[in-house]
Each structure stands twice: as structure tokens, then as C-alpha cells.
Design an enzyme around this catalytic site. Structure first.
Site, PDB file in Angstrom:
ATOM      1  CD  GLU A   1      -3.033  -1.078   2.187  1.00 25.59           C
ATOM      2  OE1 GLU A   1      -4.082  -1.680   1.947  1.00 25.59           O
ATOM      3  OE2 GLU A   1      -2.867  -0.412   3.217  1.00 25.59           O
TER       4      GLU A   1
ATOM      5  CD  GLU B   1      -3.758  -6.101   2.563  1.00 23.15           C
ATOM      6  OE1 GLU B   1      -4.622  -5.447   3.178  1.00 23.15           O
ATOM      7  OE2 GLU B   1      -2.547  -5.857   2.622  1.00 23.15           O
TER       8      GLU B   1
HETATM    9  C1  BG6 Z   1      -4.465  -2.874   4.787  1.00 29.07           C
HETATM   10  C2  BG6 Z   1      -3.131  -3.336   5.247  1.00 29.07           C
HETATM   11  O1  BG6 Z   1      -4.494  -1.505   4.954  1.00 29.07           O
HETATM   12  O2  BG6 Z   1      -5.607  -3.288   5.431  1.00 29.07           O
HETATM   13  C3  BG6 Z   1      -3.143  -4.408   6.296  1.00 29.07           C
HETATM   14  O3  BG6 Z   1      -2.257  -3.666   4.201  1.00 29.07           O
HETATM   15  C4  BG6 Z   1      -4.327  -4.205   7.221  1.00 29.07           C
HETATM   16  O4  BG6 Z   1      -1.909  -4.398   6.948  1.00 29.07           O
HETATM   17  C5  BG6 Z   1      -5.591  -4.323   6.393  1.00 29.07           C
HETATM   18  O5  BG6 Z   1      -4.343  -5.064   8.304  1.00 29.07           O
HETATM   19  C6  BG6 Z   1      -6.880  -4.245   7.189  1.00 29.07           C
HETATM   20  O6  BG6 Z   1      -6.903  -3.115   7.980  1.00 29.07           O
HETATM   21  P1  BG6 Z   1      -7.148  -3.210   9.529  1.00 29.07           P
HETATM   22  O7  BG6 Z   1      -6.984  -1.835  10.045  1.00 29.07           O
HETATM   23  O8  BG6 Z   1      -8.518  -3.733   9.696  1.00 29.07           O
HETATM   24  O9  BG6 Z   1      -6.121  -4.152  10.054  1.00 29.07           O
END
Ligand code: BG6
Length: 476
Positions: A179, A372
Site C-alpha cells: 500500500e 487483500e
Molecule cells: C491494509 C493493510 O491496509 O488493510 C493491512 O495492508 C491491514 O496491513 C488491512 O491489516 C486491514 O486493515 P485493519 O486496520 O482492519 O487491520
């Protein structure tokens, strides 16, 4: 039709959110370690509050996380049981170079990842490796100001040289910076940037971004030189911006918000700073210091594929009252009245994934990789640790369907899909364990209590079936 035969199904994690073992076997301290849970977290991750050391008043969830450092064999075996074709994980920079500026790497750190990759291979799982997932050795933060310094490019280059050579034949898929656009939104967590009073924050962020972009191009160059089989991707926190209304000003706001994020990928994929970004920097008085050869490097070493995270679409507006609602969030977004939201207020929009995929594919015409996606939710396990997480299955099924539509109906070339937090881990945004994404439940709470025992949720068997049928059967 459907997904390609060699579609890479799997799951994703990040070192700092799952490994723990923050001081084991020579590992150095990193920015991500000193970020506490609680009310100070946002000021720290956004670079407004300086907390460079542990203190007794705070709890630091990354120190132990879910202790994958010692549980990795068990965890990878569970991923294999679901049929994972790939597992996305990140390397903790400070395991390999504890301070970051050494010339010789830490053998124990190198060995740890070698063992992990071999364990994946043993199960027929292709590792997909993020070189930096938000982490930066604390020594580099304190001595050089992290990515604000050009010297970081050289230290990152050392890291890349070492890992590409050492893991040749074991790893083929690489992502340079997780990211990368996070540097604008959470600069300490994303790039180790902390701001003193009087700092020109915008200038520093964009100069640091330039350093990362050059480092990313150098990494791509070395990866291809060391092994032409290597495939290198960039990684964007994606999610299309919709205009709140058809008012042209709102539409323009949504375009501008999209561009703020696409800027990074424009450079990594097209190899040059886009005209709109140069104009915007000129207006803001930002002057990027480039070294001789930077432009050529960026142009010559663009990425092979585009990877991104997608959780939600976003909404842009010019209405000052609505804008107020967006303050204090990592990504500014107004509430979309047509969408439901998760318990953490993340709006659920599967069609938004199809829209985002099309936007990105139209823009770059390179293969995409969704690295993701997932639902952070509160899970209530029974006495055996079993969770009936139908809400997670519903979320994922709808998103897999949307991604399939993008492939089948729109012709998007998609390499694979790794769900976020395939095993419960620490939340990056809030530091909570309670915000769970996994197919595998981990017995640990926000305060660090629990046995760390792993157990399968209902979604475990569901995802297994999805992979087995190459995405044909999404039924619950
Ligand atoms: C992304 C990241 O922003 O979202 C992860 O690459 C992160 O590291 C994921 O865990 C989900 O966000 P959060 O705040 O729910 O953990």
C-alpha cells in the site's frame, strides 16, 4: 470461462501483524513495534506523536502478535489443508538487517524466511513476498528520518540484493511496498515518517514517496537481473471514489481523490510522473529533488503486474458539513447511503471491487492481483474455538462473484486472490485482535491474553471448497 487454470488462490498476512518475536534471534526494533493500541495509536501512525520507545502505560500488540514466529509450520499446514496455491507474507526488514544500515545481514533472520519458504514449497504453496509491509528499522527512523532521507534507497537496495539472491528459486512473486499510497495517509506506519513542529509535511511526504518509487524501480531491476523468472508487482490501497452527487464539483473531487492514490501506480507502472501530479505539486510548492538517472530508472524498470487491496469503495464530496465526517479516518470517505457497513464502519460494496478492477485494468493494461480483501468482524467462538462466521462467508462470496464478473464479463486479466488475514492477526489500523479476518481463529484478545490456540472457523471449509472448484461453487 471462469478463473484461469493456474489461478493463485490463497491468503495474506504481514510480518508485524502476526509474527511477534520482536526481539528474537537478533531482530532489530521497527516502527511498527512501537505503535500502541488505544487512543495514541492514530496520532502515532500519522506521525503527529513521537513514541519511539516502549513504555509501561501502553500495550504494544505487535511484540507478540499471534506468535507465528514459532507457530508457522502449524499455520502453513492449515493453509495447505484449505488448498492454498499461494501465501502472501512479508519480510521483516529488521530481522535481516536489524539496524538497516549494516553491510552484512543477520543470518538467523535470513534462515527464518528460508525455512518458511521451504515449508510453503513442501506443501505446494507459492510464496508471494511483500518486501516491506509498513516496516522500517527504528534505527533508520532515528538516525536518518526514515524515507525522508535518500540514503534509505541504498539500504533498501542492499536488502533487495540479499533477499533476491538468497531466495532465488524459492520465491518468484514479489511486491515492493505494501500500500505505497499509505505514506500520504498514515506516514509513520507506512514509511517511518515523524514530523517535528515547523516541518513542511507535504514536501517531506512527497520527497519520501519519490525515494520509495526509486527504490521500487531498483528492486524491480535487481529482481529481473537476478532471476528473469521473478515477477514484481506494485501494491495499492485501492477502492474507487464515487461522487456523492452528480454535481460536477463532486465528480471532480472524486477524480482528484482517485488520482491522489493512482499517482504512485502511474509512476510504478507507466514509468513517469503524470502531468496532473506535476501540476499539483507545482501548485502546492512541492519540489521533488531528483538525482541524475532517477527518471531513466523509473522509466526502464516498471512493474510486471498490479496488486492492490480492496475492502470498500469511497465517496467524495465538496459539501463542508459532510467533509467534517471524514476527519480522523485513514482514508477520507463520506458515508454512502446505499451501502451497509461492517462493525468498524467499512462500507461493504462488492460491485465496487468490479468497478475498481476495471478502473485499474483500463488504466494500466497489466495483469492484476488482488492481494487483500476481507471482512474485519467480531467472532464469538464456542468452547472448541469454532466460529459460525456466515457473515464472513457472505462478504467473501459476494466479492469473489464480483471479481469473477470482472474476469468473465469485462475481460480483466486476474492472476490471483489472497484474502486478508487468512488467520486472525493484529489489526493495522486499530491494533485490536478483536477485529478478525481469518478462516482460522486464534485465541488471543486485545490485551494479549489467550492460549494462542488455532481453530478452524466455518469459513475454513467454505474457502477450501471455493479453491477446490476454482471459484465455481461459492455456496454456503
Ligand atoms: C491494509 C493493510 O491496509 O488493510 C493491512 O495492508 C491491514 O496491513 C488491512 O491489516 C486491514 O486493515 P485493519 O486496520 O482492519 O487491520
Amino acid at each position: 470461462m471462469g478463473f484461469r487454470k493456474d489461478f493463485l488462490w490463497g491468503g495474506a498476512t504481514a510480518a508485524n501483524q502476526c509474527e511477534g518475536g520482536y526481539d528474537k534471534d537478533g531482530r532489530g526494533l521497527a516502527n511498527v513495534d512501537v505503535v500502541p493500541i488505544g487512543k495514541d495509536r492514530f496520532p502515532v501512525i500519522s506521525g503527529q506523536k513521537k513514541m519511539f520507545e516502549f513504555d509501561d502505560e501502553h500495550f504494544y500488540p505487535a511484540k507478540e502478535a499471534i506468535d507465528m514466529y514459532t507457530h508457522y509450520k502449524e499455520d502453513i499446514a492449515l493453509f495447505a489443508e484449505m488448498g492454498f496455491k499461494t501465501y502472501r507474507l512479508s519480510i521483516a526488514w529488521s530481522r535481516i538487517f536489524p539496524k538497516g544500515d549494516e553491510t552484512e545481514p543477520n543470518e538467523e533472520g535470513l534462515k527464518f524466511y528460508e525455512d518458511m519458504f521451504k515449508e510453503c514449497k513442501k506443501h505446494g504453496i507459492e510464496p508471494l513476498v511483500t518486501i516491506t509491509h509498513f516496516d522500517c528499522p527504528m534505527h533508520l527512523v532515528e538516525k536518518y528520518g526514515a524515507w525522508r532521507s535518500r540514503e534509505l534507497v541504498g539500504f533498501y537496495e542492499n536488502l533487495c540484493n540479499v533477499i533476491f539472491k538468497r531466495y532465488k528459486g524459492l520465491v518468484k512473486y514479489w511486491l515492493t511496498f505494501n500500500e505505497i499510497n499509505m505514506i500520504l495517509h498514515a506516514p509513520f506506519m507506512g514509511a517511518g515518517l515523524y514530523f517535528e513542529e515547523g516541518d513542511d509535511v507535504e514536501q517531506i511526504k512527497f520527497q519520501a514517496a519519490h525515494h520509495e518509487l526509486v527504490a521500487s524501480a531498483i528492486a524491480t531491476k535487481i529482481a529481473h537481473e537476478v532471476d528473469p523468472e521473478n515477477q514484481v508487482g506494485c501494491m495499492l490501497a485501492a477502492g474507487a471514489y464515487y461522487p456523492y452527487s452528480p454535481k460536477p464539483e463532486d465528480v471532480w473531487a472524486s477524480r482528484s481523490d482517485d488520482r491522489e492514490n493512482y499517482f504512485f501506480i502511474d509512476v510504478q507502472s507507466r514509468g513517469e510522473y503524470p502531468a496532473y501530479a506535476l501540476k499539483e505539486m507545482e501548485r502546492k510548492g512541492i519540489e521533488i529533488k531528483m538525482e541524475e538517472g532517477d527518471k531513466e530508472l523509473l522509466k526502464a524498470h516498471t512493474v510486471d503486474f498490479i496488486s492492490f487491496s480492496y475492502y470498500s469503495s469511497r465517496v467524495s464530496t465538496t459539501d463542508p458539513e459532510l467533509l467534517e465526517q471524514t476527519e480522523g479516518n485513514i482514508f477520507a470517505s463520506v458515508k454512502n447511503p446505499y451501502l451497509e457497513a461492517s462493525e468498524w464502519g467499512w462500507q461493504i460494496d462488492p460491485l465496487g471491487l468490479r468497478i475498481t478492477m476495471n478502473d485499474i485494468y483500463d488504466r494500466y493494461q497489466k495483469p492484476l492481483f488482488i492481494v487483500e480483501n476481507g471482512l474485519g468482524a467480531v467472532d464469538t467462538p464456542d468452547e472448541n474455538g469454532y466460529v459460525e462466521d456466515d457473515y464472513r462467508i457472505d462478504y467473501l462470496a459476494a466479492h469473489v462473484q464480483a471479481m469473477r464478473d470482472a474476469v468473465d464479463e469485462d475481460g480483466v486479466d486476474l492472476l490471483g486472490y489472497t484474502t486478508w488475514g487468512c488467520i486472525d492477526l493484529v489489526s493495522a489500523g486499530t491494533g485490536e485482535m478483536k477485529k478478525r479476518y481469518g478462516f482460522i481463529y486464534v485465541d488471543r484478545d486485545n490485551e494479549g491474553n489467550g492460549t494462542l490456540k488455532r481453530s478452524k472457523k466455518k469459513s475454513f471449509d467454505w474457502y477450501k471448497k471455493v479453491i477446490e472448484t476454482n471459484g465455481e461453487d461459492l455456496s454456503n
